[in-house]
Motif scaffolding. Structure first.
Motif, short mmCIF file in Angstrom:
data_model
loop_
_atom_site.label_atom_id
_atom_site.label_comp_id
_atom_site.label_asym_id
_atom_site.label_seq_id
_atom_site.Cartn_x
_atom_site.Cartn_y
_atom_site.Cartn_z
N GLN A 235 0.81 -1.16 -0.05
CA GLN A 235 -0.15 0.02 -0.10
C GLN A 235 0.86 1.12 0.10
O GLN A 235 2.15 1.14 0.42
CB GLN A 235 -0.86 0.11 1.03
CG GLN A 235 -1.81 -0.94 1.04
CD GLN A 235 -2.82 -0.79 2.24
OE1 GLN A 235 -3.23 0.38 2.93
NE2 GLN A 235 -3.42 -1.83 2.88
N THR A 236 0.24 2.26 -0.49
CA THR A 236 0.95 3.59 -0.33
C THR A 236 0.60 4.36 0.98
O THR A 236 -0.36 4.53 1.25
CB THR A 236 0.64 4.37 -1.65
OG1 THR A 236 0.84 3.57 -2.83
CG2 THR A 236 1.38 5.83 -1.71
N ALA A 237 1.72 5.04 1.56
CA ALA A 237 1.46 5.70 2.76
C ALA A 237 1.02 7.03 2.55
O ALA A 237 1.02 7.88 1.24
CB ALA A 237 2.68 5.83 3.38
N ASP A 238 0.47 7.86 3.19
CA ASP A 238 -0.08 8.98 3.13
C ASP A 238 0.86 10.28 3.88
O ASP A 238 0.81 11.44 3.53
CB ASP A 238 -1.57 9.37 3.74
CG ASP A 238 -2.57 8.45 2.65
OD1 ASP A 238 -2.45 8.42 1.35
OD2 ASP A 238 -3.62 8.06 3.52
N ASN B 287 -1.15 5.19 6.31
CA ASN B 287 -2.33 5.67 5.81
C ASN B 287 -3.44 5.17 6.84
O ASN B 287 -3.15 4.85 7.98
CB ASN B 287 -2.44 5.28 4.27
CG ASN B 287 -2.36 3.58 4.43
OD1 ASN B 287 -3.16 2.89 5.42
ND2 ASN B 287 -2.24 3.21 3.16
N SER B 288 -4.64 5.49 6.46
CA SER B 288 -5.93 5.36 7.19
C SER B 288 -5.87 3.80 7.69
O SER B 288 -6.70 3.69 8.59
CB SER B 288 -7.12 5.88 6.57
OG SER B 288 -7.28 5.40 5.44
N THR B 289 -5.32 2.93 6.96
CA THR B 289 -5.80 1.18 7.18
C THR B 289 -4.29 0.50 7.56
O THR B 289 -4.69 -0.43 8.01
CB THR B 289 -6.31 0.65 6.19
OG1 THR B 289 -5.43 0.88 4.77
CG2 THR B 289 -7.68 1.55 5.72
N SER C 281 0.09 0.69 8.79
CA SER C 281 1.12 1.69 9.11
C SER C 281 2.15 0.64 9.28
O SER C 281 2.33 -0.70 9.82
CB SER C 281 0.87 2.15 10.29
OG SER C 281 0.93 1.64 11.29
N ILE D 106 -5.47 10.55 11.38
CA ILE D 106 -4.91 9.22 11.20
C ILE D 106 -4.79 8.69 12.47
O ILE D 106 -3.85 8.98 13.15
CB ILE D 106 -3.75 8.99 10.14
CG1 ILE D 106 -3.61 9.60 8.86
CG2 ILE D 106 -2.87 7.77 10.46
CD1 ILE D 106 -2.59 9.54 8.10
N GLN E 237 3.92 14.87 3.93
CA GLN E 237 3.18 13.93 3.02
C GLN E 237 3.94 13.28 2.21
O GLN E 237 5.21 13.56 1.87
CB GLN E 237 2.24 14.83 2.13
CG GLN E 237 1.26 15.64 3.09
CD GLN E 237 0.13 16.31 2.12
OE1 GLN E 237 0.60 16.65 0.90
NE2 GLN E 237 -1.12 16.37 2.48
N ALA F 185 4.24 9.59 -0.79
CA ALA F 185 3.67 8.48 -1.60
C ALA F 185 4.55 7.22 -1.48
O ALA F 185 4.43 6.45 -2.45
CB ALA F 185 3.27 8.75 -3.04
#
Length: 265
Positions: free
Chosen positions: A11-14, A40-42, A44, A165, A197, A199
């Motif tokens: 997944q990509t981090a925010d 990210n929201s789901t 880490s 987050i 921030q 990606a």
């Protein structure tokens, strides 16, 4: 059996946050280590960048051979100068990775004890918070205070609702905003010193297939025994498996060093 890494790791981090962790050596001397949080929201990942770089380099036979050559060259250089300092050798100073998956409500911790790779999981539900009404500014963000009694220590944290987050350093999570600072009454703490921030990909732990599933408290008990009795703590083959540890020997003297989690005693 090996615990398979979380399949949703690609997944990509925010956001990427850097933290300084303040803890203490067994002799009471303060030590500081740098960690990063990709989140990210789901999902880490909390890790030490130098350790991840070394694990990346040594994940192949060729990379491992090259890394050993680098260590040998550094040691020879120090011997030539007559100054051998272990801390200056290319090596991992910390070995833990903490993965938090909101999809599964599970924390997965990868770590090492001696040369043994160990991994364990725990549910999000083990951490409960009480939110206070105190406010302070951290890195330009207004943060709210919260407290939790978690695995033997009372934590005071500061989280910012401006970054929605529900994550933070180490295992700390579950508040309506990012945790930027966290401390215990005896000086252990995490302090954010950079936020940006990003990606970047939240990559799997290198060599995750080598990690053997163990019990969290057993790992801590074995590590405590190694500190207090290095020669006789573990079984003859140096493995956590089959280790015989006297519970009465796991009680540090008043005011002495202990782990970030103390409920193993």
């Amino acid at each position: 059996m090996c615990l398979v890494a979380i399949t949703a790791m690609a997944q990509t981090a925010d956001i990427e946050v850097s933290y300084n962790m303040r803890s203490f050596y067994a002799n009471g001397v303060e030590k500081n280590n740098k960690y990063h949080l990709l989140a990210n929201s789901t999902l880490s990942k909390f890790f030490n960048p130098q350790s991840e770089e070394i694990d990346s380099l040594t994940s192949t036979p060729e990379g491992l051979a090259n890394f050993k050559k680098t260590q040998e060259a550094a040691l020879k250089a120090m011997i030539g100068l007559g100054q051998i300092t272990v801390d200056k050798l290319p090596r991992k100073k910390v070995t833990d990775y903490v993965i938090k998956s909101a999809q599964d409500s599970i924390i997965t911790v990868y770590d090492m004890i001696r040369d043994e790779h160990v991994v364990y999981t725990e549910p999000f539900s083990e951490m409960l918070w009480e939110i206070g009404d105190s406010i302070k500014n951290v890195l330009g963000y207004d943060c709210v205070q919260a407290t939790s009694d978690y695995h033997g220590r009372e934590w005071t944290v500061w989280f910012t609702p401006d970054i929605p987050i529900q994550d933070g350093p180490w295992k700390l999570r579950g508040l309506p905003g990012l945790i930027l600072e966290a401390t215990t009454g005896d000086g252990i703490g995490f302090f954010a010193d950079g936020i940006e921030q990003t990606a970047k990909q939240i990559k799997n732990v290198y060599g995750s297939e080598k990690y053997e599933k163990q019990n969290r408290k057993d790992i801590l008990r074995a590590r405590r025994a190694m500190i207090d009795n290095p020669m006789g703590a573990l079984s003859a083959n140096g493995s956590l498996e089959g280790a015989k540890i006297d519970p009465n020997a796991l009680k540090p003297k008043s005011g002495s060093f202990d782990f970030i989690e103390t409920d193993y005693r």
